[in-house]
Design an enzyme around this catalytic site. Structure first.
Site, PDB file in Angstrom:
ATOM      1  N   TYR A  48      -8.322  -5.423 -25.931  1.00 20.11           N
ATOM      2  CA  TYR A  48      -8.407  -6.099 -27.224  1.00 20.11           C
ATOM      3  C   TYR A  48      -7.066  -5.960 -27.923  1.00 20.11           C
ATOM      4  O   TYR A  48      -6.022  -5.992 -27.268  1.00 20.11           O
ATOM      5  CB  TYR A  48      -9.599  -5.551 -28.030  1.00 20.11           C
ATOM      6  CG  TYR A  48     -10.015  -6.479 -29.140  1.00 20.11           C
ATOM      7  CD1 TYR A  48     -10.301  -7.823 -28.882  1.00 20.11           C
ATOM      8  CD2 TYR A  48     -10.090  -6.029 -30.443  1.00 20.11           C
ATOM      9  CE1 TYR A  48     -10.658  -8.684 -29.908  1.00 20.11           C
ATOM     10  CE2 TYR A  48     -10.463  -6.883 -31.478  1.00 20.11           C
ATOM     11  CZ  TYR A  48     -10.736  -8.216 -31.191  1.00 20.11           C
ATOM     12  OH  TYR A  48     -11.088  -9.069 -32.204  1.00 20.11           O
ATOM     13  N   LYS A 103     -32.253 -19.601 -13.864  1.00 20.52           N
ATOM     14  CA  LYS A 103     -31.219 -20.324 -13.113  1.00 20.52           C
ATOM     15  C   LYS A 103     -29.902 -19.563 -13.153  1.00 20.52           C
ATOM     16  O   LYS A 103     -29.191 -19.454 -12.140  1.00 20.52           O
ATOM     17  CB  LYS A 103     -31.053 -21.721 -13.715  1.00 20.52           C
ATOM     18  CG  LYS A 103     -30.296 -22.706 -12.835  1.00 20.52           C
ATOM     19  CD  LYS A 103     -31.069 -22.989 -11.568  1.00 20.52           C
ATOM     20  CE  LYS A 103     -30.389 -24.007 -10.689  1.00 20.52           C
ATOM     21  NZ  LYS A 103     -30.659 -25.395 -11.090  1.00 20.52           N
ATOM     22  N   ALA A 204     -39.683 -42.140  -8.042  1.00 17.45           N
ATOM     23  CA  ALA A 204     -38.406 -42.827  -8.264  1.00 17.45           C
ATOM     24  C   ALA A 204     -37.747 -42.320  -9.535  1.00 17.45           C
ATOM     25  O   ALA A 204     -37.079 -43.063 -10.245  1.00 17.45           O
ATOM     26  CB  ALA A 204     -38.620 -44.340  -8.332  1.00 17.45           C
ATOM     27  N   ALA A 206     -35.595 -38.646 -11.113  1.00 17.48           N
ATOM     28  CA  ALA A 206     -34.301 -38.009 -10.840  1.00 17.48           C
ATOM     29  C   ALA A 206     -34.156 -37.603  -9.382  1.00 17.48           C
ATOM     30  O   ALA A 206     -33.191 -37.960  -8.708  1.00 17.48           O
ATOM     31  CB  ALA A 206     -34.136 -36.795 -11.754  1.00 17.48           C
TER      32      ALA A 206
END
Length: 395
Positions: A48, A103, A204, A206
């Site tokens: 820092y 994720k 049909a 994504a």
């Protein structure tokens, strides 16, 4: 010619109590770790003030140094508006956050990449793009997640144009990459070649559009896309946007109707919708057929039912053989793109990823083993290397 038959699944479904699930999510699944020492005044002076000012001055003079002297070059923004979360639909940004945290955990575990979930309280494409453009100096790539069609197509396209970094909607392209890898190997198992396959895709949205795109790129000539009203074809005047585009690019035999008509004599069924396909429609497929019923948690056709007629069966579930799981693809795709300094994730990079995944299963290829396990430690390094090698400098 005799075709192999899939054996019954041997792995039982996993049973997990709600108490264990909620306990594992309490407080969230992520934290920030410091990977430099901060144990002395000297450490503080380097990490820092005053030391950090030297680095900031250098980056101000040469912005490219931010790639090597901040974490941005290995940080993925996992972005969602919560409109198409898993099988739950439009549940909103707050409810999507546990999925985005998961994720990010997968990015770190399988790709060695830091990532940060960003859930946005807007579904307006312009507002999402403006938000991400303004905060773009903070990260090096964008993983779009659980954003409903058809907005996801426009959002990805425009964001790729607006940001000088890799951008990918994983619900589209991660699914497509792994589906192609699995199909290349399944075709080998049944002794058919990829260009000759007659493929029917239910859904049909994504994922379905992206699977159709990558199959066409890989050389499959006969692809029929189905939405809730039946097969896409140029005779359906109500179609617009991506559906109209793919009606013109697919269905060379101009098949009309639903799965009852489309699956007659078909070699491959790929389900990426919440629809249900009757057993008799699967039974009408060609000998040595391939069924990928990928909806979770309920496949379009029960795997045990599909196995009565198909030579190869895959699902999106972990409790059956041949799990088509995006985690086989996205960590390595993003890691390879970032390692190589790519500005875009290109079709060539996706094809390279699919072929790398397929290659890892070919030493033990069978009707019940067409893709490696998501836990196979070889996967992410192989995909990373293949994607990095496919990057064209300047792309």
């Amino acid at each position: 010619m005799s075709f192999p038959t899939a054996t019954p699944p041997v792995q039982p479904a996993v049973s997990i109590a709600d108490e264990e699930i909620f306990a594992a999510h309490e407080g969230g699944k992520l934290s920030v770790a410091v990977d430099r020492p901060l144990a002395s005044k000297r450490d503080l002076s380097i990490a820092y003030t005053p030391g950090v000012a030297q680095v900031s001055r250098a980056i101000a003079a040469d912005p490219d140094l931010a790639r090597t002297h901040t974490w941005a070059s290995r940080l993925v923004a996992v972005v969602s508006d919560g409109t198409a979360v898993l099988g739950l639909g439009n549940i909103g940004p707050a409810a999507s956050l546990p999925v985005m945290e998961g994720k990010s955990a997968l990015f770190k575990t399988f790709g060695g990449l830091d990532s940060i979930p960003i859930v946005l309280n807007t579904t307006d494409v312009d507002e999402i793009i403006e938000t991400l453009v303004r905060i773009a100096p903070s990260f090096g790539a964008v993983n779009l997640e659980d954003i409903a069609a058809p907005r996801c197509f426009e959002l990805e396209r425009r964001l790729i144009e607006a940001l000088d970094m890799p951008v990918m909607h994983d619900d589209q392209h991660g699914t497509a990459v792994v589906a192609l890898a699995a199909l290349e190997n399944a075709a080998k198992v049944v002794g058919k070649d990829l260009p000759s396959l007659r493929v029917v895709i239910a859904g049909a949205g994504a994922a379905g559009i992206a699977v159709a795109e990558i199959l066409l790129t890989a050389g499959v000539r006969d692809v029929v896309l189905l939405d809730s009203k039946g097969a896409l074809h140029t005779g359906r005047g109500e179609l617009s946007g991506m559906k109209a585009e793919f009606a013109a690019r697919t269905n060379p035999r101009r098949v009309a109707g639903g799965t009852a008509e489309a699956l007659v004599g078909a070699d491959v069924f790929i389900g990426v919708s919440s629809s249900t396909v009757p057993e008799e429609h699967i039974a009408a497929m060609a000998e040595g057929s391939i069924v990928f019923a990928l909806s979770n948690p309920d496949p379009e056709v029960a795997p045990d039912v599909a196995r009565r007629h198909a030579a190869v069966v895959a699902t999106g579930r972990s409790d059956y053989p041949n799990q088509i799981n995006n985690v086989l693809a996205f960590p390595g795709i993003f890691r390879g793109a970032l390692d190589a300094g790519a500005r875009r994730i290109t079709p060539a990079m996706k094809l390279a990823a699919a072929r790398a995944i397929a290659a890892l299963a070919q030493d033990k290829l069978s009707a019940d083993y067409i893709v490696p396990s998501p836990l196979d430690p070889r996967v992410a390094p192989a995909v990373t290397a293949a994607v990095a090698a496919a990057v064209v400098p300047g792309e």
